[in-house]
Structure formats: structure tokens, C-alpha cells
Enzyme design. Structure first.
Site, mmCIF file in Angstrom:
data_model
loop_
_atom_site.group_PDB
_atom_site.id
_atom_site.type_symbol
_atom_site.label_atom_id
_atom_site.label_comp_id
_atom_site.label_asym_id
_atom_site.label_seq_id
_atom_site.Cartn_x
_atom_site.Cartn_y
_atom_site.Cartn_z
ATOM 1 N N LEU A 162 25.405 24.356 12.560
ATOM 2 C CA LEU A 162 26.508 24.385 12.989
ATOM 3 C C LEU A 162 27.622 23.540 12.708
ATOM 4 C CD1 LEU A 162 28.711 26.280 14.798
ATOM 5 C CD2 LEU A 162 28.073 24.858 16.716
ATOM 6 N N ASP A 163 28.666 24.180 11.844
ATOM 7 C CA ASP A 163 29.742 23.285 11.206
ATOM 8 C C ASP A 163 29.301 22.090 10.269
ATOM 9 O OD1 ASP A 163 31.384 24.793 12.350
ATOM 10 O OD2 ASP A 163 31.668 23.564 14.322
ATOM 11 N N GLU A 164 28.086 22.148 9.648
ATOM 12 C CA GLU A 164 27.486 21.063 8.872
ATOM 13 C C GLU A 164 27.410 21.366 7.459
ATOM 14 O OE1 GLU A 164 23.939 19.828 10.890
ATOM 15 O OE2 GLU A 164 25.119 18.892 12.612
#
Length: 288
Positions: free
Chosen positions: A231-233
Site C-alpha cells: 500500500l502506497d509503496e
């Protein structure tokens, strides 16, 4: 199409060594191809070399298939290249996903309509009905696809059908507030872009502007990145910031943030569809 014939964009990554640019430019010159624009970068950390070349082939020059076959044999194999040869005149087909915040969708549609984004938009997908009229005004098919924990697998299967049927090149999560499954992330690897409403890697997850306000930050921003199962990486493509101060409320942060999100996402999409972004591990090389 160029007056001289077909135009192509060649993107390359490979182990850095002597003679790469010479080999590529020589290959093109021998086939009467004229370089219009070229950008390169050697990453000392990873030992990789990145190159983007926009060139034109003569009217009687080799076809895309002929160029690809010869390039693989003459240049790519000896230098162990990962490469792609793109038709520079072809507009990529982009599917936009959105939930209840429509500012990024509206901005992308406007930029598409005025020709700033060289794309086609065959479909908009949303888990809410809020923007079907906006899609209709732009004459873009709108697919309402609600999702729950129980229906997620079926919804994503239908989504993948649309991706395949419409021959989608890029999926843009324009404030689509659902987490894609690891399986779908893998299928869309390198061709799905998300806009995160904060300046990553700080303030991930929900309400990042409120997190930033609580921390008393003096800069807020937005981040466009490739979608991965983390997530969001995913590898970051573009970011922007604006200065804030103690007189502003969380709502002020949100309003300012929406403007930044529009700009950052539009830039990231443009860079991607113009083949200016090359993935370098967890990072990107962006030839602006």
C-alpha cells in the site's frame, strides 16, 4: 506522423558499459533513422544505464517489426538490454477509476479534451454512481461497479474483462478509494498509476492531510506512483509541494491538496504515456 515517415520511441535499460549510445545511434544511422530527441542516465548505485530515444524513420525505411528484429540481434542481445520500441504516434488507451472525489477525474478529462494528454479514454470505472453524468458529457462509457469484501473478487474479474476487451494500456486510480488485490496489482504491474493525497513516504493511509495538520507541517504535497501490492509503496513518478502555515485549517489543507493532486497526477500520466518513465528497482528514472 512525421513528414519523413514513421516516428518511434526506444526505451532501454541495461548494465552500464562503454559503447551503448554509440551502438544505438550507429544502428539507427545505418537504417536512415534520424534522432529527434535523446536522454540518458547512468545510475552508479545500481550499475544500470537508461536511455530514451525519439527518432524518425524514412518513408522507405524499415518497419516496426524489421527494426525490432534487427535491434534485438545487433544491439539488445550483446548489451543484455531490456527494451521496448513504441510507435510515437499511437495514443495509449487509459482506463480511469474513481470513487467519490472527482477533482482528478474532472481534471484528466479536461486535459484529454483540450489535447494536453495524448491518450484515448475508452472507459471510466467507479464503485459509486456520482460521476456518470460527467462521463456522459465527455462521451466516455461509465461502468458502475460497486464492491464489498464479499464481492471484491467478482468485481475485479469484471474490471479485468474491461481491461482486456478495451485493450487498456494504463489504469489510472484518480482517487479510487479501494485497495486492489495483490493478484490484480501483479497483472497491472508497471501500468497502473495511483495519486496519493500526501507527500510519500510520510502520512500513508487514511486522512493524510489531517495527519499532516496534527504534526504541524509547513509543506504539504501529493505523490503519483505505480501501484504495487504494498500500500502506497510503489515506485514514485512525480511529486509536488505547497507551503502552509499555522493559520490554515485541515479543510484548507485538503482544498490546497486537491489542486496539487490534479497537477501531479496529470504530469505522471503524461510522462508515462510519452514513455518517459523507466522503472529502476523501487525507484524511477523520469526523462522530462
Amino acid at each position: 506522423m512525421s513528414q519523413t515517415g514513421s516516428e518511434y520511441i526506444l526505451t532501454i535499460s541495461c548494465p552500464d558499459t562503454v559503447g551503448i549510445v554509440f551502438a544505438v545511434s550507429g544502428f539507427l544511422a545505418e537504417r536512415n533513422c534520424n534522432i529527434i530527441d535523446s536522454a540518458q542516465f547512468g545510475d552508479r548505485g545500481s550499475g544500470l544505464f537508461f536511455l530514451r530515444v525519439h527518432f524518425a524513420a524514412g518513408r522507405k525505411g524499415p518497419s516496426h517489426a524489421e527494426l525490432s528484429k534487427a535491434f534485438q540481434e545487433v544491439v539488445a542481445d550483446p548489451f543484455r538490454m531490456t527494451w521496448k520500441l513504441h510507435d510515437a504516434t499511437r495514443r495509449q488507451r487509459v482506463l480511469i477509476m474513481v470513487s467519490k472525489f472527482g477533482h482528478c477525474l474532472n481534471d484528466l478529462l479536461y486535459r484529454y479534451r483540450i489535447g494536453y494528454l495524448p491518450i484515448e479514454i475508452p472507459a471510466i470505472v467507479s464503485n459509486h454512481r456520482d460521476f456518470y453524468q460527467l462521463a456522459a458529457w465527455h462521451d466516455v462509457p461509465f461502468h458502475h461497479m460497486p464492491v464489498t469484501a464479499e464481492t471484491k473478487a467478482q468485481q475485479e474479474a469484471r474490471l479485468w474483462e474491461i481491461v482486456e476487451q478495451e485493450q487498456i494500456d494504463l489504469v489510472v486510480l484518480a482517487r479510487y478509494m479501494q485497495v486492489l488485490s495483490p493478484e490484480l496489482c501483479e497483472k497491472l504491474s508497471g501500468r497502473a498509476i495511483n495519486i496519493h493525497h500526501s507527500f510519500l513516504p510520510s502520512f500513508r493511509g487514511a486522512k493524510p492531510y489531517h495527519q499532516a495538520y496534527t504534526r504541524g507541517v509547513k509543506l504539504i504535497g501529493a505523490t503519483a506512483h505505480y501501484v504495487t501490492s504494498g500500500l502506497d509503496e510503489g515506485p514514485i513518478i512525480e511529486q509536488e509541494v505547497e507551503r502552509v502555515d499555522h493559520t490554515m485549517t485541515p479543510d484548507d489543507f485538503v482544498a490546497m491538496g486537491r489542486d496539487i493532486e490534479n497537477v501531479v497526477l496529470a504530469r505522471a500520466v503524461k510522462y508515462h504515456v510519452e514513455h518517459r518513465v523507466l522503472i529502476n528497482g523501487n525507484r524511477t528514472v523520469v526523462f522530462r
